[in-house]
Every structure is written in C-alpha cells, then in structure tokens.
Design a protein around this motif. Structure first.
Motif, short mmCIF file in Angstrom:
data_model
loop_
_atom_site.label_atom_id
_atom_site.label_comp_id
_atom_site.label_asym_id
_atom_site.label_seq_id
_atom_site.Cartn_x
_atom_site.Cartn_y
_atom_site.Cartn_z
N GLN A 285 0.81 -1.22 0.00
CA GLN A 285 0.00 0.00 0.00
C GLN A 285 0.85 1.28 0.00
OE1 GLN A 285 -1.54 -2.81 1.62
NE2 GLN A 285 -2.77 -2.66 -0.23
N GLN B 278 0.42 6.74 -3.82
CA GLN B 278 -0.54 6.39 -2.79
C GLN B 278 -0.31 7.26 -1.56
OE1 GLN B 278 0.66 2.15 -3.28
NE2 GLN B 278 -1.53 1.72 -3.13
N PHE C 166 -1.02 6.45 1.64
CA PHE C 166 -0.86 5.70 2.89
C PHE C 166 0.44 6.08 3.59
CE2 PHE C 166 0.09 1.38 4.92
CZ PHE C 166 -0.65 1.67 6.04
N GLU D 298 -7.41 10.76 5.27
CA GLU D 298 -6.93 10.09 4.05
C GLU D 298 -5.47 9.68 4.21
OE1 GLU D 298 -6.32 10.98 -0.74
OE2 GLU D 298 -7.04 12.55 0.61
N ASP E 125 -6.28 2.73 5.10
CA ASP E 125 -5.60 2.38 3.85
C ASP E 125 -4.74 1.13 3.99
OD1 ASP E 125 -6.78 4.67 2.99
OD2 ASP E 125 -4.99 5.53 2.10
#
Length: 255
Positions: free
Chosen positions: A171, A176, A178, A210, A215
């Motif tokens: 992830q 991304q 994360f 977020e 995530d």
C-alpha cells in the motif's frame, strides 16, 4: 594457508543508477570476502578497488552506512530481493551471487542510496513525537510508568526508521497516500507515553484521515521483514480500536 581458508570469493550483482532520473543498470563484481564479513564491509572493500567482473574500472558504488550495529537503519537495501539492513547481512549466510538493489518505494539518489524524506514527512504528519513544553506538570522527573507498560512500549521504541517495512508494504507508493506501518507504530508508541497521550486525539484524527489507518491492506509484509521484530500488525490492531473509540467520542461527545 590459514588466512586463505578464512576468505571466500564472492560475486556481487549491483543495480546502479547514476542520477535520480537516470536509467538503472546492472554491474557485476568479484572480490574476496573476509571471514565474518557483512555486505557493508564488502561494499567498503569494493570502494577501494571498483573494477567490474569484466575488468572495467568504474566509479565507486554509492551507499549509506553509519553505526554497523543495526541501530541507525541507514544501510537498509534490497539484498537478494529482501529489504534488510546491510550491516547485519553476513556474506556467509547469503545465496550467491548476491544481488544488491536500492530500497524500493523511495526515490533513488544514486546507486544504493535512497531518499527517505517521504517517510519522515509522514512521521510529521501523524505527529510522532512527545512535546516537552505544555500546560502539564513535568514533576521535574520523568513520568512514572509501570514495568508492564514499559516492556510493551519498548518493542516499538526500537524502530530505527530504516524503511524496510515501508519497502515491503504493497500500500506504500509514490502514487498512494498511505503513511505506512512505521509511522503508525510510532503513533501507538506516542499515544501510550504518559506525556505523549496529551496529543493522542490529534494523532488519532491524523490517522483517521486520508492515507491513514483505513488504507492498510493487512498484507502483513511489514512485520515479516522488520529487522527489529517490532509487532507492527499488533500496533495497527490497537490503533483500530483507538480510532473506533475516538470516532464514537467525536459523534457523541467526550463525556
């Protein structure tokens, strides 16, 4: 004769990159390794006589190292496909040829050097520190903590920000949001600190946003590669309970 018996011929295959935006390429080197040598010591030897397997003299391989005691995390790289510190990777225990690559998920600076700035930005994002100054009484001494809590917290305090867990996490990536397992584990550590708990709500809100806890895909790669055996998945589970309780407090009030 005895000295020769304590040395072995080793082939290194190193993934090199001259500049951050340059194309990567592979080079092979053959050199003698002393008994008990690790990857860092072999790279240091190579730096003195950097000649490829084909006899071509090339620029020394760029890499990072510092403590040589698996404490600083600077020498972490991909060794035979596994993210790990190079100082604790003994040559005698590695399958030949030994493949060295820069730690994935981080921008390459040159050769085996990477830029870990993104991880440190995520540590700042989740406020992974304990404030000294505040409205609380410091009692002129360190806060008291039970032996049981101390032992549990110590497991997380061993993190050396090497980035191995980040490199192994599917992830984590440049595309991304994360924050990754290392910052999450530090949130768990700071939330348990007698003074750090004053900023617990702010940290929980940070990982509820977020790129936070939701995530995590629960791949558990992080805990498999952590050189310090930090219980990262346990930390993530505990944070899951903390964020759930925080969400209820936000909904119904703190009382």
């Amino acid at each position: 004769m005895h000295a020769e018996a304590n040395r072995q011929t080793v082939e290194l295959r190193i993934r090199r990159q001259d500049r951050p935006n340059a194309a990567p390429y592979w080079q092979s080197f053959v050199l003698e390794a002393r008994a008990g040598a690790n990857v860092v010591s072999l790279l240091m030897d190579l730096r003195e006589h950097c000649v490829t397997k084909d006899g071509e003299r090339v620029d020394p391989v760029a890499f990072e190292h510092n403590c040589m005691e698996e404490v600083c995390g600077a020498c972490a790289m991909l060794i035979n496909g596994l993210p790990r510190p190079a100082c604790s990777a003994l040559i005698a225990e590695l399958e030949a040829p030994i493949r060295l690559e820069p730690l994935p998920k981080f921008p390459v600076v040159r050769d085996l050097m990477v830029d870990r700035a993104r991880m440190f930005e995520h540590l700042k994002q989740v406020k992974a520190w304990v404030r000294i100054d505040g409205a609380w009484d410091n009692h002129e001494r360190a806060p008291r903590i039970s032996p049981q809590d101390w032992a549990a917290n110590y497991l997380y305090s061993r993190c050396m920000s090497c980035g191995c867990c980040m490199a192994a996490c599917p992830q984590v990536g440049s595309d991304q949001a994360f924050v990754g397992p290392a910052p999450l584990a530090q949130v768990r550590l700071m939330n348990a600190h007698p003074t750090g708990r004053y900023d617990k709500t702010e940290r929980l809100h940070a990982i509820m946003a977020e790129g936070g806890l939701s995530d995590c895909g629960n791949a558990q790669n992080c805990v498999r590669v952590c050189p310090k055996a930090i219980p990262l998945t346990t930390a993530i589970g505990e944070l899951g309970r903390q964020t759930t309780l925080q969400a209820l407090k936000d909904l119904f009030g703190n009382d």
